[in-house]
Design an enzyme around this catalytic site. Structure first.
Site, mmCIF file in Angstrom:
data_model
loop_
_atom_site.group_PDB
_atom_site.id
_atom_site.type_symbol
_atom_site.label_atom_id
_atom_site.label_comp_id
_atom_site.label_asym_id
_atom_site.label_seq_id
_atom_site.Cartn_x
_atom_site.Cartn_y
_atom_site.Cartn_z
ATOM 1 N N HIS A 125 0.813 -1.215 0.000
ATOM 2 C CA HIS A 125 0.000 0.000 0.000
ATOM 3 C C HIS A 125 0.849 1.268 0.000
ATOM 4 C CE1 HIS A 125 0.390 -0.170 4.531
ATOM 5 N NE2 HIS A 125 0.430 1.133 4.368
ATOM 6 N N ASP A 154 0.298 -7.592 1.452
ATOM 7 C CA ASP A 154 0.698 -6.186 1.603
ATOM 8 C C ASP A 154 2.218 -6.032 1.611
ATOM 9 O OD1 ASP A 154 0.230 -3.473 1.746
ATOM 10 O OD2 ASP A 154 0.158 -3.433 3.934
ATOM 11 N N SER A 238 4.588 2.530 7.907
ATOM 12 C CA SER A 238 4.301 1.374 7.066
ATOM 13 C C SER A 238 5.505 1.000 6.216
ATOM 14 C CB SER A 238 3.116 1.674 6.145
ATOM 15 O OG SER A 238 1.935 1.856 6.879
#
Length: 387
Positions: A125, A154, A238
């Site tokens: 993402h 992911d 992230s």
């Protein structure tokens, strides 16, 4: 009594203990005696705790400072891992004032350098939808090649030129399977895309947590296994590193529970589960998974009872379409069939089906039990590849 709360129960002091009390009282009572601290430290008459401390004044001006090095396990772990953590910039073409498509940064995340070949792991993402990706290395924006991405786990793998990372030591891999609940966990990343190489510390709160992964329609199509930690993980973290007390990579930071009143719920992809995905993304540019070649409709248990006419089971998954010439089509599976078992493993939901198929490889043969017009039938299917 055990806690010595009665005066007559207190043990008598030795002469050495009385001497120590006098020395401490003198130190507390007179600022001038701070001049004695360096001498007493050298003579081991007093000891300091293992953390940084400096005596800078006795009230009448500066005196000799007492300093010592702080080099805890956490500090050493951070120093080993932090150089390998980078900022990842997602560039996309957007409409400009003059109706032209200009490339602009639309988001920032983190990444981890894993080898001397310039491979960097991040989240899918973080780079999703990018027309270009840059990695910030030693304050320089370097164009990165996206080698492969995987939406279900992911994960994504990038690569930058080798000469750009020649002075950076890649992170060392640890083992997420060997982790114990309660052991230290250190998150390193770039929260909000601005505070580069921020370090937060917590513990491993839990292992083998499950986070649902939804498709664009909101249907849960996969469950991601994650580590739970109370180390602060914020937007921008992230793709960054979760490391153990040795500075070894144990997880890729991925998500947090963003809800009012909720704190200390961060999640990371366990490195032992991520490694085979990373290897496939590096070598093949994608993750190869097995497929039946069918479109799947509702889970039987989600169909209202008054619409279950003709169904003799209360579990399974309804086939909504069959890929022409695909594995299921060749095996005789039809639209409207209910898949109840594979290799005699009960299939309650679409998620059960996908989990079982993902444990197989394209080319494997499985036995699929279906129900059609209330009749049970088992067919042999040679699996294809998920596209």
């Amino acid at each position: 009594m055990g806690f010595y709360d009665e005066f007559d129960a207190k043990p008598k002091r030795t002469s050495a203990q009385w001497l120590a009390s006098v020395i401490i009282a003198a130190l507390v009572g007179s600022g001038s005696t701070l001049l004695l601290v360096p001498t007493m430290l050298k003579a081991n008459l007093i000891k300091l705790p293992e953390q940084s401390q400096t005596v800078i004044s006795n009230g009448n001006g500066p005196v000799q400072g007492v300093t010592y090095n702080v080099n805890s396990d956490i500090v050493q772990a951070v120093n080993r891992a932090k150089p390998a953590v980078v900022t990842v910039v997602n560039l996309q073409k957007v409409d400009s004032f003059f109706s032209q498509k200009d490339e602009q940064p639309v988001g920032k995340g983190s990444g981890v350098l894993i080898d001397k070949q310039g491979h960097i792991v991040t989240n899918n993402h973080v780079v999703d939808g990018a027309s270009d990706v840059e990695v910030v290395i030693n304050d320089e924006h370097v164009k990165a090649k996206v080698l492969g991405t995987d939406r279900l786990t992911d994960l994504a793998v990038l690569q930058v030129p080798i000469d750009k990372i020649k002075d950076i030591q890649p992170i060392e891999f640890g083992s997420s399977d060997a982790l114990q609940i309660g052991e230290p966990a250190i998150a390193i990343g770039n929260p909000l895309g601005e505070f580069e190489k921020t370090v937060t510390v917590g513990v491993i709160s839990a292992k083998n947590r499950k986070i649902p992964v939804e498709d664009p329609t909101g249907r849960v199509t996969y469950e991601q296994t994650v580590l739970q930690t109370d180390a602060a993980i914020n937007p921008g973290n992230s793709g960054g590193a979760l490391v153990n007390i040795k500075g070894q990579l144990i997880g890729i930071n991925s998500a947090k529970i963003a809800k009012s009143g909720v704190e200390g719920l961060g999640f990371a992809i366990p490195i032992d589960e991520a490694k085979p995905i990373i290897n496939q993304l590096m070598t093949k540019g994608k993750v190869v998974r097995a497929a039946l070649g069918v479109g799947l409709g509702l889970d039987v248990r989600d169909i209202p009872e008054n619409y279950r006419a003709g169904l003799t089971i209360d579990y399974g998954v309804v086939v909504s379409a069959v890929q022409p010439g695909g594995p299921a089509d060749k095996a005789g599976i039809q639209k409207g069939d209910v898949i109840a078992k594979i290799d005699n493993v009960k299939i309650n939901t679409f998620l059960d089906l996908r989990k079982y198929l993902f444990s197989k490889q394209p080319g494997d043969t499985v036995q699929v039990t279906i129900y059609r017009n209330s009749q049970e039938k088992t067919v042999s299917v040679t699996l294809g590849e998920l596209k």
